[in-house]
Design a protein around this motif. Structure first.
Motif, PDB file in Angstrom:
ATOM      1  N   TYR A 180      37.514  20.738   5.603  1.00 42.05           N
ATOM      2  CA  TYR A 180      38.074  20.106   4.406  1.00 42.05           C
ATOM      3  C   TYR A 180      38.862  21.126   3.589  1.00 42.05           C
ATOM      4  CZ  TYR A 180      34.539  16.722   5.753  1.00 42.05           C
ATOM      5  OH  TYR A 180      33.776  15.835   6.460  1.00 42.05           O
ATOM      6  N   GLN A 215      36.135  15.779  -1.738  1.00 46.75           N
ATOM      7  CA  GLN A 215      37.161  16.312  -2.628  1.00 46.75           C
ATOM      8  C   GLN A 215      36.874  17.766  -2.916  1.00 46.75           C
ATOM      9  OE1 GLN A 215      37.380  13.613  -6.105  1.00 46.75           O
ATOM     10  NE2 GLN A 215      39.460  13.182  -5.439  1.00 46.75           N
ATOM     11  N   GLY A 252      41.390  21.742  -0.082  1.00 42.92           N
ATOM     12  CA  GLY A 252      41.898  21.287  -1.355  1.00 42.92           C
ATOM     13  C   GLY A 252      43.410  21.216  -1.341  1.00 42.92           C
ATOM     14  N   GLN A 253      43.973  20.804  -2.463  1.00 41.86           N
ATOM     15  CA  GLN A 253      45.424  20.634  -2.570  1.00 41.86           C
ATOM     16  C   GLN A 253      46.134  21.945  -2.875  1.00 41.86           C
ATOM     17  OE1 GLN A 253      47.216  17.690  -1.948  1.00 41.86           O
ATOM     18  NE2 GLN A 253      45.223  17.292  -1.044  1.00 41.86           N
ATOM     19  N   GLN A 269      33.669  10.243  -0.088  1.00 35.75           N
ATOM     20  CA  GLN A 269      34.977  10.863   0.047  1.00 35.75           C
ATOM     21  C   GLN A 269      34.870  12.328  -0.368  1.00 35.75           C
ATOM     22  OE1 GLN A 269      38.043   9.012  -2.244  1.00 35.75           O
ATOM     23  NE2 GLN A 269      39.624  10.448  -1.605  1.00 35.75           N
ATOM     24  N   VAL A 275      38.625  20.459  -5.461  1.00 43.83           N
ATOM     25  CA  VAL A 275      39.606  20.522  -6.537  1.00 43.83           C
ATOM     26  C   VAL A 275      39.668  21.941  -7.072  1.00 43.83           C
ATOM     27  CG1 VAL A 275      40.304  19.608  -8.765  1.00 43.83           C
ATOM     28  CG2 VAL A 275      39.165  18.110  -7.110  1.00 43.83           C
ATOM     29  N   SER A 306      32.936  17.920  -3.954  1.00 45.99           N
ATOM     30  CA  SER A 306      32.136  16.700  -3.953  1.00 45.99           C
ATOM     31  C   SER A 306      32.257  16.038  -2.584  1.00 45.99           C
ATOM     32  CB  SER A 306      32.584  15.740  -5.057  1.00 45.99           C
ATOM     33  OG  SER A 306      33.929  15.368  -4.871  1.00 45.99           O
ATOM     34  N   CYS A 314      36.787  26.184  -7.538  1.00 46.31           N
ATOM     35  CA  CYS A 314      36.929  25.046  -6.629  1.00 46.31           C
ATOM     36  C   CYS A 314      35.661  24.216  -6.728  1.00 46.31           C
ATOM     37  CB  CYS A 314      37.141  25.517  -5.205  1.00 46.31           C
ATOM     38  SG  CYS A 314      37.092  24.204  -3.959  1.00 46.31           S
TER      39      CYS A 314
END
Length: 116
Positions: free
Chosen positions: A105, A3, A107-108, A1, A5, A25, A22
């Motif tokens: 991809y 991620q 991040g939030q 998965q 962050v 993974s 940041c």
């Protein structure tokens, strides 16, 4: 998965500095292009800075001379050092990973608020 962050956002006065991080993974970080984007209220998301797998960097005109993007492949982390911050830098900052100029991809996001 996968991620991504982000951390390091916050409230700062104009002229101040922040360092965004940041941590990645689930991706082959060393071959990924990493980018920092931002989105201010009512505006489109824009690329602030990017760094290729080879370390080449690219900056938006608004970021040149004030922001520095860097990466640590051993830590799988990309950084954005932001100096001389202005109220117009206020936005949610997003880390993204991809290849070339295509980001797969995201991040939030982390909020950066610069007060005048």
């Amino acid at each position: 998965q996968v991620q991504l962050v982000e951390s390091g956002g916050g409230l700062v006065q104009a002229g101040g500095s922040l360092r965004l991080s940041c941590a990645a993974s689930g991706i082959i970080f060393s071959i990924s292009t990493m980018g920092w984007h931002r989105q201010a209220p009512g505006k489109q998301r824009e690329l602030v800075a990017s760094i290729s797998s080879g370390g080449s960097t690219n900056y938006a005109n608004s970021a040149k001379g004030r922001f520095t993007i860097s990466r640590d492949n051993a830590k799988r982390t990309v950084y954005l050092q932001m100096n001389s911050l202005k109220p117009e830098d206020t936005a949610v900052y997003y880390c993204a990973a991809g290849r070339g100029t295509f980001y797969t991809y995201w991040g939030q996001g982390t909020q950066v608020t610069v007060s005048s």
